[in-house]
Design a protein around this motif. Structure first.
Motif, PDB file in Angstrom:
ATOM      1  N   TYR A   1       0.800  -1.229   0.000  1.00 17.25           N
ATOM      2  CA  TYR A   1       0.000   0.000   0.000  1.00 17.25           C
ATOM      3  C   TYR A   1       0.833   1.279   0.000  1.00 17.25           C
ATOM      4  N   THR A   2       2.163   1.165   0.132  1.00 20.75           N
ATOM      5  CA  THR A   2       2.996   2.373  -0.009  1.00 20.75           C
ATOM      6  C   THR A   2       3.756   2.423  -1.333  1.00 20.75           C
ATOM      7  N   ASN A   3       3.815   1.302  -2.058  1.00 20.99           N
ATOM      8  CA  ASN A   3       4.576   1.260  -3.307  1.00 20.99           C
ATOM      9  C   ASN A   3       3.765   0.755  -4.498  1.00 20.99           C
ATOM     10  N   VAL A   4       3.064  -0.355  -4.315  1.00 24.27           N
ATOM     11  CA  VAL A   4       2.380  -0.986  -5.442  1.00 24.27           C
ATOM     12  C   VAL A   4       1.066  -0.288  -5.772  1.00 24.27           C
ATOM     13  N   THR A   5       0.173  -0.170  -4.765  1.00 23.65           N
ATOM     14  CA  THR A   5      -1.145   0.417  -5.065  1.00 23.65           C
ATOM     15  C   THR A   5      -1.066   1.882  -5.515  1.00 23.65           C
ATOM     16  N   PRO A   6      -0.186   2.740  -4.936  1.00 30.42           N
ATOM     17  CA  PRO A   6      -0.088   4.103  -5.466  1.00 30.42           C
ATOM     18  C   PRO A   6       0.359   4.135  -6.935  1.00 30.42           C
ATOM     19  N   MET A   7       1.163   3.152  -7.351  1.00 31.27           N
ATOM     20  CA  MET A   7       1.585   3.088  -8.749  1.00 31.27           C
ATOM     21  C   MET A   7       0.429   2.673  -9.660  1.00 31.27           C
ATOM     22  N   LEU A   8      -0.470   1.850  -9.127  1.00 32.12           N
ATOM     23  CA  LEU A   8      -1.588   1.354  -9.933  1.00 32.12           C
ATOM     24  C   LEU A   8      -2.700   2.383 -10.111  1.00 32.12           C
ATOM     25  N   TYR A   9      -2.850   3.305  -9.142  1.00 27.70           N
ATOM     26  CA  TYR A   9      -3.989   4.227  -9.186  1.00 27.70           C
ATOM     27  C   TYR A   9      -4.089   5.021 -10.489  1.00 27.70           C
ATOM     28  N   PRO A  10      -3.002   5.684 -10.962  1.00 28.88           N
ATOM     29  CA  PRO A  10      -3.126   6.423 -12.225  1.00 28.88           C
ATOM     30  C   PRO A  10      -3.477   5.523 -13.402  1.00 28.88           C
ATOM     31  N   MET A  11      -2.933   4.303 -13.387  1.00 29.91           N
ATOM     32  CA  MET A  11      -3.243   3.357 -14.462  1.00 29.91           C
ATOM     33  C   MET A  11      -4.718   2.978 -14.442  1.00 29.91           C
ATOM     34  N   ILE A  12      -5.248   2.731 -13.261  1.00 29.77           N
ATOM     35  CA  ILE A  12      -6.661   2.367 -13.130  1.00 29.77           C
ATOM     36  C   ILE A  12      -7.553   3.491 -13.635  1.00 29.77           C
ATOM     37  N   TYR A  13      -7.249   4.712 -13.217  1.00 28.39           N
ATOM     38  CA  TYR A  13      -8.084   5.851 -13.619  1.00 28.39           C
ATOM     39  C   TYR A  13      -7.965   6.145 -15.113  1.00 28.39           C
ATOM     40  N   SER A  14      -6.762   5.999 -15.671  1.00 26.56           N
ATOM     41  CA  SER A  14      -6.580   6.345 -17.084  1.00 26.56           C
ATOM     42  C   SER A  14      -7.085   5.243 -18.006  1.00 26.56           C
ATOM     43  N   LEU A  15      -6.863   3.986 -17.638  1.00 25.75           N
ATOM     44  CA  LEU A  15      -7.269   2.884 -18.509  1.00 25.75           C
ATOM     45  C   LEU A  15      -8.786   2.711 -18.545  1.00 25.75           C
ATOM     46  N   ARG A  16      -9.466   3.058 -17.460  1.00 24.50           N
ATOM     47  CA  ARG A  16     -10.907   2.856 -17.384  1.00 24.50           C
ATOM     48  C   ARG A  16     -11.693   4.118 -17.715  1.00 24.50           C
ATOM     49  N   ASN A  17     -11.028   5.194 -18.073  1.00 26.20           N
ATOM     50  CA  ASN A  17     -11.711   6.459 -18.266  1.00 26.20           C
ATOM     51  C   ASN A  17     -11.337   7.068 -19.618  1.00 26.20           C
ATOM     52  N   LYS A  18     -12.308   7.136 -20.522  1.00 28.37           N
ATOM     53  CA  LYS A  18     -12.051   7.642 -21.866  1.00 28.37           C
ATOM     54  C   LYS A  18     -11.690   9.127 -21.849  1.00 28.37           C
ATOM     55  N   GLU A  19     -12.268   9.883 -20.915  1.00 30.15           N
ATOM     56  CA  GLU A  19     -11.978  11.321 -20.856  1.00 30.15           C
ATOM     57  C   GLU A  19     -10.530  11.577 -20.466  1.00 30.15           C
ATOM     58  N   VAL A  20     -10.026  10.800 -19.510  1.00 28.21           N
ATOM     59  CA  VAL A  20      -8.619  10.952 -19.098  1.00 28.21           C
ATOM     60  C   VAL A  20      -7.688  10.543 -20.234  1.00 28.21           C
ATOM     61  N   LYS A  21      -8.015   9.442 -20.917  1.00 30.04           N
ATOM     62  CA  LYS A  21      -7.187   9.007 -22.048  1.00 30.04           C
ATOM     63  C   LYS A  21      -7.218  10.045 -23.170  1.00 30.04           C
ATOM     64  N   GLY A  22      -8.398  10.632 -23.396  1.00 35.94           N
ATOM     65  CA  GLY A  22      -8.507  11.674 -24.415  1.00 35.94           C
ATOM     66  C   GLY A  22      -7.699  12.908 -24.059  1.00 35.94           C
ATOM     67  N   ALA A  23      -7.738  13.300 -22.785  1.00 38.57           N
ATOM     68  CA  ALA A  23      -6.969  14.470 -22.331  1.00 38.57           C
ATOM     69  C   ALA A  23      -5.474  14.215 -22.445  1.00 38.57           C
ATOM     70  N   LEU A  24      -5.042  12.995 -22.119  1.00 36.85           N
ATOM     71  CA  LEU A  24      -3.619  12.651 -22.234  1.00 36.85           C
ATOM     72  C   LEU A  24      -3.180  12.687 -23.693  1.00 36.85           C
TER      73      LEU A  24
END
Length: 315
Positions: free
Chosen positions: A280-303
């Protein structure tokens, strides 16, 4: 005598043992966690930048997401750099007040994140269950107030809990079998009856972890019921896509934290705790941006727009 004992405690140091028993693999682990740390920082900084500058992402949901990533950046900076130094040195001395400060910041930021995740669930609940009232309920002022309340609550509860723990006498071993000053590891070193402090830890964890988590589950119960009433498959898919990222992040964050902190001192197992804490201090914080970007078309579009806005080939 009590004052003398307290003065001796305040002037002492803790020794963070970290991963001293894996000395032969220290270079490997240092490289691995350094790469993960840099990827995590890059991911969250990207979320902050695209939600700050992209005109299509100026909504309450992305306001909360930006601040969640900002808190997450501060959260990992409190822990990971010291952990990396500890891996190289084998062990690390930390002053009493430095250990207390690290714990206070860690709990403050973790608590603020817990409350903010609950606020984000409320935002999704209003957006999906009360769409016609959304703009009147979730206003800019309300967003700032909820963010301030989350941060202030985390700070206040952390200050109370950290003070209670570090008023205990540590008159025996000062060796913390962990890679940072975590609550169970420090509490384990106390040489007096810690029952009252354990009750205080449980009550604070109840406020920071269980109550927000139950509110999130309740919100998603209403959200799922509302989504299932949507007749079009496209509408259901769009509604789910705005929620799944947050739900996954919440389950990861609360799952690890509840496992570590909602239990008695007698169940403390240093090696198991270090593994879960690494997650929870190394792995999950790394996954959060991936989870939000991969599952969200608006974030992927903005990127995509951010990358297209700069002609990277000229570099």
């Amino acid at each position: 005598m009590v004052l003398l004992q307290r003065n001796l405690t305040l002037s002492s140091e803790f020794i963070i043992l970290g991963f001293g028993d894996l000395a032969e693999l220290q270079i490997f682990f240092f490289g691995l966690f350094l790469i993960m740390h840099l990827v995590t920082l890059a991911g969250h900084m990207t979320i902050v930048l695209i939600t700050l500058f992209d005109s299509c992402l100026q909504t309450p949901m992305y306001f909360f997401l930006r601040n969640l990533s900002t808190i997450e950046i501060c959260y990992i900076l409190v822990i990971v750099p010291n952990m990396l130094a500890n891996i190289l040195s084998g062990s690390q001395r930390m002053p009493f007040l430095g250990c207390a400060l690290q714990m206070h910041l860690f709990i403050s930021l973790g608590g603020a994140e817990c409350f903010l995740l609950a606020v984000m669930a409320y935002d999704r609940f209003v957006a999906i269950c009360k769409p016609l009232h959304y703009t009147f309920i979730v206003t800019r002022t309300a967003c700032v107030q909820m963010l301030a309340l989350a941060c202030i609550s985390g700070f206040a509860l952390s200050l109370t809990l950290t003070t209670l723990i570090f008023l205990l006498p540590f008159c025996q071993s000062h060796k913390i079998n962990h890679f940072f000053c975590d609550i169970p590891a420090v509490l384990f070193l106390a040489c007096s009856d810690t029952q009252a402090n354990e009750i205080a830890v449980f009550l604070v964890c109840l406020l920071i972890l269980l109550i927000p988590f139950l509110l999130i589950l309740l919100s998603y119960g209403f959200i799922i019921a509302a989504i299932l009433r949507i007749h079009s498959a496209e509408g259901r898919s769009k509604a789910f896509s705005t929620c799944t990222g947050h739900l996954l992040v919440s389950l990861l964050h609360y799952g690890c934290a509840i496992f570590i902190y909602i239990r008695p001192r007698s169940c403390y197992t240093p090696e198991q705790d270090k593994i879960v804490s690494l997650i929870y201090t190394n792995v999950t914080p790394m996954l959060y941006p991936m989870i939000y970007s991969l599952r969200n078309k608006e974030v992927k579009g903005a990127l995509k727009r951010l990358l297209e806005r700069h002609d990277w080939t000229r570099w």
